[in-house]
Design an enzyme around this catalytic site. Sequence first.
Site, PDB file in Angstrom:
ATOM      1  N   PHE A  47       0.644  -3.895  -2.688  1.00 51.07           N
ATOM      2  CA  PHE A  47       0.459  -4.204  -1.267  1.00 51.07           C
ATOM      3  C   PHE A  47      -0.966  -3.883  -0.815  1.00 51.07           C
ATOM      4  O   PHE A  47      -1.164  -3.055   0.068  1.00 51.07           O
ATOM      5  CB  PHE A  47       1.456  -3.396  -0.427  1.00 51.07           C
ATOM      6  CG  PHE A  47       2.895  -3.568  -0.858  1.00 51.07           C
ATOM      7  CD1 PHE A  47       3.552  -4.780  -0.659  1.00 51.07           C
ATOM      8  CD2 PHE A  47       3.575  -2.539  -1.472  1.00 51.07           C
ATOM      9  CE1 PHE A  47       4.880  -4.939  -1.044  1.00 51.07           C
ATOM     10  CE2 PHE A  47       4.906  -2.691  -1.868  1.00 51.07           C
ATOM     11  CZ  PHE A  47       5.558  -3.895  -1.657  1.00 51.07           C
ATOM     12  N   SER A  82      -3.860  -0.351  -5.589  1.00 51.86           N
ATOM     13  CA  SER A  82      -4.998   0.343  -4.957  1.00 51.86           C
ATOM     14  C   SER A  82      -5.634   1.330  -5.929  1.00 51.86           C
ATOM     15  O   SER A  82      -6.839   1.611  -5.836  1.00 51.86           O
ATOM     16  CB  SER A  82      -4.540   1.065  -3.688  1.00 51.86           C
ATOM     17  OG  SER A  82      -3.411   1.889  -3.955  1.00 51.86           O
ATOM     18  N   SER A 154       5.168  14.103  -1.792  1.00 50.10           N
ATOM     19  CA  SER A 154       3.945  14.577  -1.151  1.00 50.10           C
ATOM     20  C   SER A 154       4.078  15.953  -0.493  1.00 50.10           C
ATOM     21  O   SER A 154       3.247  16.838  -0.725  1.00 50.10           O
ATOM     22  CB  SER A 154       3.466  13.513  -0.149  1.00 50.10           C
ATOM     23  OG  SER A 154       2.575  14.045   0.769  1.00 50.10           O
ATOM     24  N   ASP A 171      -1.401   6.176   2.109  1.00 47.20           N
ATOM     25  CA  ASP A 171      -0.657   4.914   2.060  1.00 47.20           C
ATOM     26  C   ASP A 171       0.752   5.177   1.518  1.00 47.20           C
ATOM     27  O   ASP A 171       1.297   4.389   0.760  1.00 47.20           O
ATOM     28  CB  ASP A 171      -1.410   3.905   1.169  1.00 47.20           C
ATOM     29  CG  ASP A 171      -0.885   2.478   1.324  1.00 47.20           C
ATOM     30  OD1 ASP A 171      -0.264   2.168   2.353  1.00 47.20           O
ATOM     31  OD2 ASP A 171      -1.119   1.677   0.401  1.00 47.20           O
ATOM     32  N   HIS A 174       5.622   5.298   5.547  1.00 48.78           N
ATOM     33  CA  HIS A 174       5.051   4.797   6.796  1.00 48.78           C
ATOM     34  C   HIS A 174       5.909   5.109   8.014  1.00 48.78           C
ATOM     35  O   HIS A 174       5.598   4.689   9.125  1.00 48.78           O
ATOM     36  CB  HIS A 174       4.822   3.280   6.702  1.00 48.78           C
ATOM     37  CG  HIS A 174       3.674   2.907   5.808  1.00 48.78           C
ATOM     38  ND1 HIS A 174       3.214   3.725   4.810  1.00 48.78           N
ATOM     39  CD2 HIS A 174       2.874   1.818   5.776  1.00 48.78           C
ATOM     40  CE1 HIS A 174       2.191   3.138   4.197  1.00 48.78           C
ATOM     41  NE2 HIS A 174       1.962   1.972   4.764  1.00 48.78           N
ATOM     42  N   ARG A 181       3.386  13.980   8.577  1.00 46.23           N
ATOM     43  CA  ARG A 181       3.396  15.111   7.633  1.00 46.23           C
ATOM     44  C   ARG A 181       2.269  14.964   6.619  1.00 46.23           C
ATOM     45  O   ARG A 181       1.568  15.922   6.297  1.00 46.23           O
ATOM     46  CB  ARG A 181       4.762  15.122   6.932  1.00 46.23           C
ATOM     47  CG  ARG A 181       5.139  16.402   6.267  1.00 46.23           C
ATOM     48  CD  ARG A 181       6.494  16.222   5.618  1.00 46.23           C
ATOM     49  NE  ARG A 181       6.566  14.907   4.958  1.00 46.23           N
ATOM     50  CZ  ARG A 181       7.680  14.340   4.538  1.00 46.23           C
ATOM     51  NH1 ARG A 181       8.838  14.948   4.711  1.00 46.23           N
ATOM     52  NH2 ARG A 181       7.664  13.168   3.939  1.00 46.23           N
ATOM     53  N   ASP A 200      -2.639   0.289   6.672  1.00 45.95           N
ATOM     54  CA  ASP A 200      -1.602  -0.264   7.556  1.00 45.95           C
ATOM     55  C   ASP A 200      -1.729   0.229   8.993  1.00 45.95           C
ATOM     56  O   ASP A 200      -0.735   0.504   9.662  1.00 45.95           O
ATOM     57  CB  ASP A 200      -0.197   0.005   6.980  1.00 45.95           C
ATOM     58  CG  ASP A 200      -0.058  -0.579   5.583  1.00 45.95           C
ATOM     59  OD1 ASP A 200      -0.243  -1.799   5.440  1.00 45.95           O
ATOM     60  OD2 ASP A 200       0.196   0.182   4.623  1.00 45.95           O
TER      61      ASP A 200
HETATM   62  N1  SAH Z   1      -1.081   1.683  -2.394  1.00 47.33           N
HETATM   63  C1  SAH Z   1      -0.034   0.844  -2.942  1.00 47.33           C
HETATM   64  C2  SAH Z   1       1.153   0.668  -2.017  1.00 47.33           C
HETATM   65  C3  SAH Z   1       1.884   1.938  -1.663  1.00 47.33           C
HETATM   66  S1  SAH Z   1       3.528   1.631  -1.069  1.00 47.33           S
HETATM   67  C4  SAH Z   1      -0.621  -0.508  -3.376  1.00 47.33           C
HETATM   68  O1  SAH Z   1      -1.854  -0.668  -3.410  1.00 47.33           O
HETATM   69  O2  SAH Z   1       0.147  -1.408  -3.689  1.00 47.33           O
HETATM   70  C5  SAH Z   1       4.005   3.248  -0.601  1.00 47.33           C
HETATM   71  C6  SAH Z   1       4.295   4.192  -1.755  1.00 47.33           C
HETATM   72  O3  SAH Z   1       4.433   5.501  -1.199  1.00 47.33           O
HETATM   73  C7  SAH Z   1       5.585   3.921  -2.518  1.00 47.33           C
HETATM   74  O4  SAH Z   1       5.306   3.714  -3.885  1.00 47.33           O
HETATM   75  C8  SAH Z   1       6.414   5.194  -2.319  1.00 47.33           C
HETATM   76  O5  SAH Z   1       7.143   5.612  -3.473  1.00 47.33           O
HETATM   77  C9  SAH Z   1       5.375   6.217  -1.960  1.00 47.33           C
HETATM   78  N2  SAH Z   1       5.882   7.335  -1.169  1.00 47.33           N
HETATM   79  C10 SAH Z   1       6.564   7.251  -0.011  1.00 47.33           C
HETATM   80  N3  SAH Z   1       6.883   8.477   0.428  1.00 47.33           N
HETATM   81  C11 SAH Z   1       6.385   9.352  -0.479  1.00 47.33           C
HETATM   82  C12 SAH Z   1       6.404  10.795  -0.590  1.00 47.33           C
HETATM   83  N4  SAH Z   1       7.003  11.555   0.320  1.00 47.33           N
HETATM   84  N5  SAH Z   1       5.795  11.347  -1.659  1.00 47.33           N
HETATM   85  C13 SAH Z   1       5.211  10.589  -2.592  1.00 47.33           C
HETATM   86  N6  SAH Z   1       5.157   9.242  -2.545  1.00 47.33           N
HETATM   87  C14 SAH Z   1       5.745   8.628  -1.497  1.00 47.33           C
HETATM   88 MG    MG Z   2      -0.224  -0.018   2.593  1.00 50.05          MG
END
Ligand code: SAH
Ligand code: MG
Length: 240
Positions: A47, A82, A154, A171, A174, A181, A200
């Site tokens: 994405f 990314s 995270s 990223d 969302h 956090r 985003d």
């Molecule tokens: N940067 C990516 C898109 C990221 S999509 C690209 O270029 O395509 C969002 C990602 O965040 C997902 O893979 C999801 O597993 C991760 N994510 C969401 N919440 C998270 C958390 N609490 N800790 C670690 N990763 C998390």
């Molecule tokens: Mg994104």
Amino acid sequence: PAADWAGWPIRDSRSLVCGPVNSASGPDPTPAMPDGLRAAAVAARGFMPTEEGDALWVAALEATAAVPGSPLLEIGSYCGKSSIWLGAAARHAGVVLFALDHHRGSEENQAGWEWHEPDLVDPEIGRMDTLPRFRRTVFDAGLEGSVVALVGDSPTVGPFWGTSLALLFIDGGHGSEPAHRDYELWTPKVASGGTLCIHDVFPDPADGGRPPFEIYQRALADGFEERRAVGSLRVLTAAR
Ligand code: SAH
Ligand code: MG
């Protein structure tokens, strides 16, 4: 489209590195990304619009020039798209990108949600697992030496992370709670003069969810200075 742009366009980025406009004879502070790596990033699953990925490459080069020797960290790697733009810059600078993701997908990646991709579910456990695809993306790009996967949640990893960062890219989740956090936990780790990128960010609610925009506004209120906007990507400098 021009309406998506605010602040300086990416082509002017060299002036941000060197101050006033460069002399033509000076070194180019934002060399082009190697063709093979850029092609791998463009082709990778995920994405990240190409224009915004290219802006990540520039932001990361600037960040590593401003804060030499410190690593980059992204929250939310998914299948590694990314990670190629940022990892290529890390390799160029002789540092590493830590790519943090639990690889179980965000809320919006789960079955029944808009951004679900069923082939990324591990059928034996019925949960998303983007780690195999991530590893393959990084391997195929030849970036295993510069991109280090941190597989975890995270807020579980953050409290134990003590290394200051040249660049932080947010990223991950969302939703309101995850985004705020991540902001609170990780932005204090950005080195002075370092870079914060947020993806985003949609000023118009009709274009997307609010939380990334909200944390972008918090960053401005907390003294981060906006350096560039490309699409929904915001690039800020930690002025403190
Ligand atoms: N940067 C990516 C898109 C990221 S999509 C690209 O270029 O395509 C969002 C990602 O965040 C997902 O893979 C999801 O597993 C991760 N994510 C969401 N919440 C998270 C958390 N609490 N800790 C670690 N990763 C998390
Ligand atoms: Mg994104």
